[in-house]
Design a protein around this motif. Structure first.
Motif, short mmCIF file in Angstrom:
data_model
loop_
_atom_site.label_atom_id
_atom_site.label_comp_id
_atom_site.label_asym_id
_atom_site.label_seq_id
_atom_site.Cartn_x
_atom_site.Cartn_y
_atom_site.Cartn_z
N ASP A 36 53.05 -49.96 50.73
CA ASP A 36 54.20 -50.14 49.85
C ASP A 36 55.39 -49.40 50.46
N LEU A 37 56.41 -50.14 50.85
CA LEU A 37 57.59 -49.54 51.46
C LEU A 37 58.59 -49.01 50.43
N ALA A 38 58.47 -49.44 49.17
CA ALA A 38 59.48 -49.10 48.17
C ALA A 38 59.64 -47.60 47.95
N PRO A 39 58.56 -46.82 47.80
CA PRO A 39 58.76 -45.38 47.57
C PRO A 39 59.23 -44.63 48.80
N GLY A 40 59.24 -45.28 49.95
CA GLY A 40 59.58 -44.59 51.18
C GLY A 40 58.39 -43.82 51.72
N GLN A 41 58.63 -43.07 52.79
CA GLN A 41 57.56 -42.30 53.39
C GLN A 41 57.24 -41.07 52.55
N VAL A 42 55.97 -40.75 52.47
CA VAL A 42 55.48 -39.67 51.62
C VAL A 42 54.67 -38.70 52.49
N LEU A 43 54.99 -37.42 52.40
CA LEU A 43 54.21 -36.41 53.11
C LEU A 43 53.06 -35.90 52.27
N ASN A 44 53.33 -35.57 51.01
CA ASN A 44 52.30 -35.08 50.08
C ASN A 44 52.39 -35.88 48.79
N GLY A 45 51.27 -36.35 48.29
CA GLY A 45 51.32 -37.15 47.07
C GLY A 45 49.99 -37.76 46.69
N ARG A 46 50.07 -38.87 45.98
CA ARG A 46 48.86 -39.53 45.49
C ARG A 46 49.12 -41.02 45.38
N VAL A 47 48.11 -41.82 45.73
CA VAL A 47 48.15 -43.26 45.53
C VAL A 47 46.93 -43.64 44.69
N THR A 48 47.13 -44.49 43.69
CA THR A 48 46.04 -44.94 42.82
C THR A 48 46.12 -46.45 42.66
N ALA A 49 44.97 -47.06 42.36
CA ALA A 49 44.93 -48.50 42.13
C ALA A 49 43.61 -48.86 41.47
N ASP A 50 43.63 -49.94 40.70
CA ASP A 50 42.41 -50.56 40.21
C ASP A 50 42.00 -51.62 41.22
N LEU A 166 40.84 -57.60 45.20
CA LEU A 166 41.90 -57.74 44.21
C LEU A 166 42.33 -56.34 43.80
N ALA A 167 43.62 -56.10 43.73
CA ALA A 167 44.12 -54.77 43.36
C ALA A 167 45.29 -54.91 42.39
N ARG A 168 45.28 -54.07 41.36
CA ARG A 168 46.37 -54.07 40.37
C ARG A 168 46.71 -52.63 40.02
N GLY A 169 47.88 -52.45 39.43
CA GLY A 169 48.28 -51.12 38.99
C GLY A 169 48.43 -50.12 40.12
N VAL A 170 48.92 -50.56 41.27
CA VAL A 170 49.08 -49.65 42.40
C VAL A 170 50.29 -48.73 42.16
N THR A 171 50.08 -47.44 42.26
CA THR A 171 51.17 -46.48 42.08
C THR A 171 51.14 -45.46 43.22
N VAL A 172 52.32 -45.04 43.63
CA VAL A 172 52.47 -44.03 44.67
C VAL A 172 53.33 -42.91 44.11
N GLU A 173 52.84 -41.67 44.18
CA GLU A 173 53.56 -40.52 43.64
C GLU A 173 53.76 -39.48 44.72
#
Length: 325
Positions: A36-50, A166-173
């Motif tokens: 996902d390019l939208a949040p930009g590059q992330v050094l520290n964080g979390r990604v989740t998905a169903d 199949l993946a839904r609800g992908v979030t990047v923090e």
């Protein structure tokens, strides 16, 4: 594809609320990933998905972090394995470097996946990576130190062996603080003599002493290069090293003066280098002094969440955080 970058491009379809992976991939493992390019590059964080695997048993799929567009990333994923005549699914943490896979850690117990969706999460802070899968009543967790990819990157999904996904609800923090719980007695900083080490330019001494007074009033132990810690005849560098080693957090006090001080850069730089190498026992947290601007923040600290001394509400929240840790 808008904000999603797939590799190879034919292996993924991005719909408004659903990502689908299908067909073969690249290399020995038929691997394919999408970030996902939208949040930009992330050094520290979390990604989740169903995530749902369309096959009847555990072909490989999972999450990636710190990914570039050239097949270098950290991954937490499931993979099939055969134990005797039994086919099971394992959870692993691995590193792709220009497409070559290195397995870093594997969960000893097999992972049981049904045909439905399962909640995958991947947390990454400095070199510490923690993956979790929630499926029905079960929760599987795997953690490892992964210093291999210390630079920022994108987050997304990976699939192996040409798996259908199949993946839904992908979030990047993003985060500037570790997700892990405070250190316990078994950690090397569990008995730290100081909670924080105050790193500052001498021109900012007055405001930093105000910060120190606020910390002291709340029971937070601090190290500051003052007469309290450095006496006549002491070796200054040795005392500073002792203070750094005995502190849980290092607070670079950001101002226009700090940028001109090579000595203070060495103080917090040592902690940043340790963080990037996978040692999160000591954490650097920038504190913005009065009048400081974003452009005053050193490049390697800009991805971290910072506290503002001038913002009393935010600084109060920061003090509560220090007390809780």
């Amino acid at each position: 594809m808008n904000d999603w970058h797939p590799s190879p491009s034919a292996g993924w379809t991005a719909l408004p609320a659903l990502l689908t992976g299908h067909g073969g991939g690249i290399g020995t493992y038929d691997a394919s990933y999408i970030v996902d390019l939208a949040p930009g590059q992330v050094l520290n964080g979390r990604v989740t998905a169903d995530i749902r695997l369309t096959e009847s048993w555990g072909t490989g799929a999972g999450l990636v972090c710190r990914a570039d567009r050239d097949w270098t990333f950290v991954a937490f994923y499931t993979t099939p394995q055969i134990q005797g005549e039994t086919r099971t699914t394992a959870a692993r943490i691995g590193v792709f470097r220009e497409g070559a896979l290195t397995t870093v850690a594997q969960l000893p117990e097999p992972v049981v996946l049904s045909q439905g969706y399962h909640r995958f999460s991947l947390e990454f802070f400095s070199g510490t990576v923690r993956g979790e899968i929630r499926t029905g009543e079960n929760r599987y967790e795997l953690q490892a130190n992964v210093p291999h990819v210390p630079f920022p990157g994108y987050a997304g999904l990976v699939r192996l062996y040409g798996a259908g996904v199949l993946a839904r609800g992908v979030t990047v923090e993003r985060t500037a603080l570790p997700f892990a719980t405070p250190p316990t007695a078994g950690d090397d900083t569990g008995d730290a003599a100081y909670d924080v080490f105050l790193c500052h330019a001498k021109e900012d001494a007055a405001e930093v002493e105000d910060i120190a007074a606020a910390l002291k009033s709340r029971g937070i132990r601090y190290w500051l290069d003052s007469d309290d810690q450095i006496n006549f005849g002491d070796f200054v560098t040795q005392k500073i090293e002792e203070g750094l080693q005995a502190s849980r957090f290092v607070l670079p006090c950001i101002s226009k003066n700090l940028r001109r001080r090579g000595w203070t850069r060495n103080e917090y730089g040592a902690i940043l280098n340790a963080e990037f190498s996978g040692d999160s026992s000591r954490i650097a947290i920038p504190v913005m002094l009065t009048g400081a601007e974003d452009s005053d923040i050193p490049l390697l600290l800009r991805d971290k969440r910072r506290a503002s001394h001038a913002n009393k509400v935010e600084f109060e929240e920061f003090i509560r955080f220090l007390q809780s840790h």
